[in-house]
Design an enzyme around this catalytic site. Structure first.
Site, PDB file in Angstrom:
ATOM      1  N   SER A  86      -3.082  -4.712   0.812  1.00  0.00           N
ATOM      2  CA  SER A  86      -1.764  -5.459   0.734  1.00  0.00           C
ATOM      3  C   SER A  86      -1.536  -6.295   2.007  1.00  0.00           C
ATOM      4  O   SER A  86      -0.814  -7.143   1.873  1.00  0.00           O
ATOM      5  CB  SER A  86      -0.557  -4.589   0.394  1.00  0.00           C
ATOM      6  OG  SER A  86      -0.114  -3.716   1.441  1.00  0.00           O
TER       7      SER A  86
ATOM      8  N   THR B 288       0.898  -0.273  -0.238  1.00  0.00           N
ATOM      9  CA  THR B 288       2.501  -0.192   0.192  1.00  0.00           C
ATOM     10  C   THR B 288       2.780  -0.747   1.680  1.00  0.00           C
ATOM     11  O   THR B 288       4.119  -1.044   1.767  1.00  0.00           O
ATOM     12  CB  THR B 288       2.697   1.420   0.593  1.00  0.00           C
ATOM     13  OG1 THR B 288       1.586   1.904   1.828  1.00  0.00           O
ATOM     14  CG2 THR B 288       2.309   2.398  -0.636  1.00  0.00           C
ATOM     15  N   ASP B 289       1.904  -1.537   2.134  1.00  0.00           N
ATOM     16  CA  ASP B 289       2.236  -2.135   3.375  1.00  0.00           C
ATOM     17  C   ASP B 289       3.215  -3.180   3.341  1.00  0.00           C
ATOM     18  O   ASP B 289       4.186  -3.386   4.123  1.00  0.00           O
ATOM     19  CB  ASP B 289       1.113  -2.485   4.398  1.00  0.00           C
ATOM     20  CG  ASP B 289       0.332  -1.413   4.857  1.00  0.00           C
ATOM     21  OD1 ASP B 289       0.510  -0.064   4.765  1.00  0.00           O
ATOM     22  OD2 ASP B 289      -0.981  -1.588   5.330  1.00  0.00           O
TER      23      ASP B 289
ATOM     24  N   THR C 228      -4.029   1.170  -1.404  1.00  0.00           N
ATOM     25  CA  THR C 228      -4.730   2.593  -1.457  1.00  0.00           C
ATOM     26  C   THR C 228      -4.988   3.349  -2.639  1.00  0.00           C
ATOM     27  O   THR C 228      -6.043   4.219  -2.961  1.00  0.00           O
ATOM     28  CB  THR C 228      -3.666   3.437  -0.330  1.00  0.00           C
ATOM     29  OG1 THR C 228      -3.857   2.694   0.853  1.00  0.00           O
ATOM     30  CG2 THR C 228      -4.179   4.899  -0.265  1.00  0.00           C
TER      31      THR C 228
HETATM   32  N1  ASP Z   1      -3.017  -0.301   3.988  1.00  0.00           N
HETATM   33  C1  ASP Z   1      -2.689   0.093   2.440  1.00  0.00           C
HETATM   34  C2  ASP Z   1      -2.319  -1.046   1.758  1.00  0.00           C
HETATM   35  O1  ASP Z   1      -1.142  -1.478   1.793  1.00  0.00           O
HETATM   36  C3  ASP Z   1      -1.611   1.173   2.184  1.00  0.00           C
HETATM   37  C4  ASP Z   1      -1.399   1.696   1.151  1.00  0.00           C
HETATM   38  O2  ASP Z   1      -1.849   0.893  -0.165  1.00  0.00           O
HETATM   39  O3  ASP Z   1      -0.649   2.681   1.182  1.00  0.00           O
HETATM   40  O4  ASP Z   1      -2.919  -1.830   0.999  1.00  0.00           O
END
Ligand code: ASP
Length: 325
Positions: free
Chosen positions: A56, A89-90, A12
């Site tokens: 991710s 973050t995932d 993200t």
């Molecule tokens: N869905 C996103 C990912 O993990 C969430 C993020 O980056 O915060 O790429």
């Protein structure tokens, strides 16, 4: 002057909302982020490295392996003081733990990301990058294993987990709290890692280790699926202290007979598993069937460790030792 490499894998933090798709997609380049950062960060020489543009959920163990090789290029170069890995973050905690399990250098590795994309009000990407750079260039960060920096907090890769789908304050070390904080220009450590395990495994990857979350009434069929599909290992996110329904025990035994390594962790968010219970499906029964207790590791992290252990050709007793160490 300190020199830090920022390795961008996607997430993200490098996304903006696309008006046609009405959803966030990869759109910001590492160089664009670096340009903005340079205005805010002094006394450090930054290098942006484009590794991938993956959200991710698409980061695989193979990518983690490739990432480790890329991280090594910078850790092995005397010109660099450390590395920031920029990640969605995932699955951030899985990549961070993978890097931790195979790291051999004392130089800091920080993994960070953002909860908001670059089109959103209150985008946290630049703050998290700025904090991460401060952590990497701080001498106190050396030898602490892989660190996760988000929302002004520093966490140990082994301890941290994403707890909220939306909050900026989503990364928590549930059992022990953060290792420290970034307060203005200061990097402050409160404590050392409670369970620092330097596994020092060789980087490797495979797709034949799964995770199964146990639920009330679960039978053996789902376990048989893994056994019959050629999996080499399975992490069982068991109930409470590390128990499964009696109905699942036949499947557990068949999996062990077929040679699968089974690691028992808990689907509860805190605490260790232990062979406290003697009933059918209880911890004692599972250990008797040849399952290994995975301590306080989460399912996703136990799966990374089991995958690495199997690819490092560790036998059953060595795997047990690494999970009990
Ligand atoms: N869905 C996103 C990912 O993990 C969430 C993020 O980056 O915060 O790429």
């Amino acid at each position: 002057m300190k020199k830090v490499a920022l390795i961008f894998t996607g997430g993200t933090i490098a996304m903006k909302v696309n008006s046609k798709l009405q959803g966030a997609i990869p759109s910001v380049t590492p160089d664009e982020i670096l340009e903005t950062l340079k205005n805010a960060t002094d006394n450090v020489d930054l290098e942006a490295v484009g590794f991938s543009k993956l959200p991710s959920p698409s980061i695989t163990p193979e990518k983690m392996h490739e990432l480790k090789l890329k991280v090594n290029e910078y850790l092995d170069d005397n010109a660099y003081d450390g590395v920031v890995v920029v990640h969605g973050t995932d699955t951030l905690e899985e990549t961070a733990f993978y890097l931790d399990a195979v790291m051999t250098s004392d130089k800091p590795i920080v993994v960070t990301g953002s909860m908001k994309n670059a089109s959103e009000l209150g985008y946290d990407g630049l703050t998290n990058l700025d904090s991460s750079i401060k952590v990497v260039r701080d001498e106190k960060s050396r030898g602490r294993g892989v660190l996760v920096v988000m929302n002004y907090q520093i966490h140990a890769a082994r301890e941290v987990t994403k707890t909220h789908t939306l909050n900026l304050d989503t990364f928590k070390s549930i059992e022990f709290g953060p290792l420290g904080i970034i307060d203005d220009e200061d990097v402050i450590y409160y404590r050392a890692q409670t369970l620092r395990k330097a596994y020092r495994l060789k980087p490797a990857h495979s797709d034949d280790v799964g995770i199964l979350k146990v639920y009330a009434g679960m039978g053996s069929d789902v376990i048989d699926f893994y056994t019959q599909s050629g999996y080499k290992g399975l992490v069982v996110e068991a109930l409470g202290r590390g128990n499964v329904p009696a109905l699942a025990m036949d499947g557990i035994k068949r999996a062990r007979e077929a040679g699968l390594e089974l690691i028992i962790v808990s689907r509860a968010m805190g605490g260790r598993v232990l062979d406290t219970y003697g009933y059918i499906g209880g911890g004692k029964d599972l250990v008797r069937a040849g399952c290994i207790l995975g301590g306080d590791l989460s399912g996703p992290k136990a799966r990374i460790l089991l995958m690495l252990a199997l690819k490092n050709n560790l036998n059953h007793d060595d795997i047990k030792a690494i999970f009990h160490q």
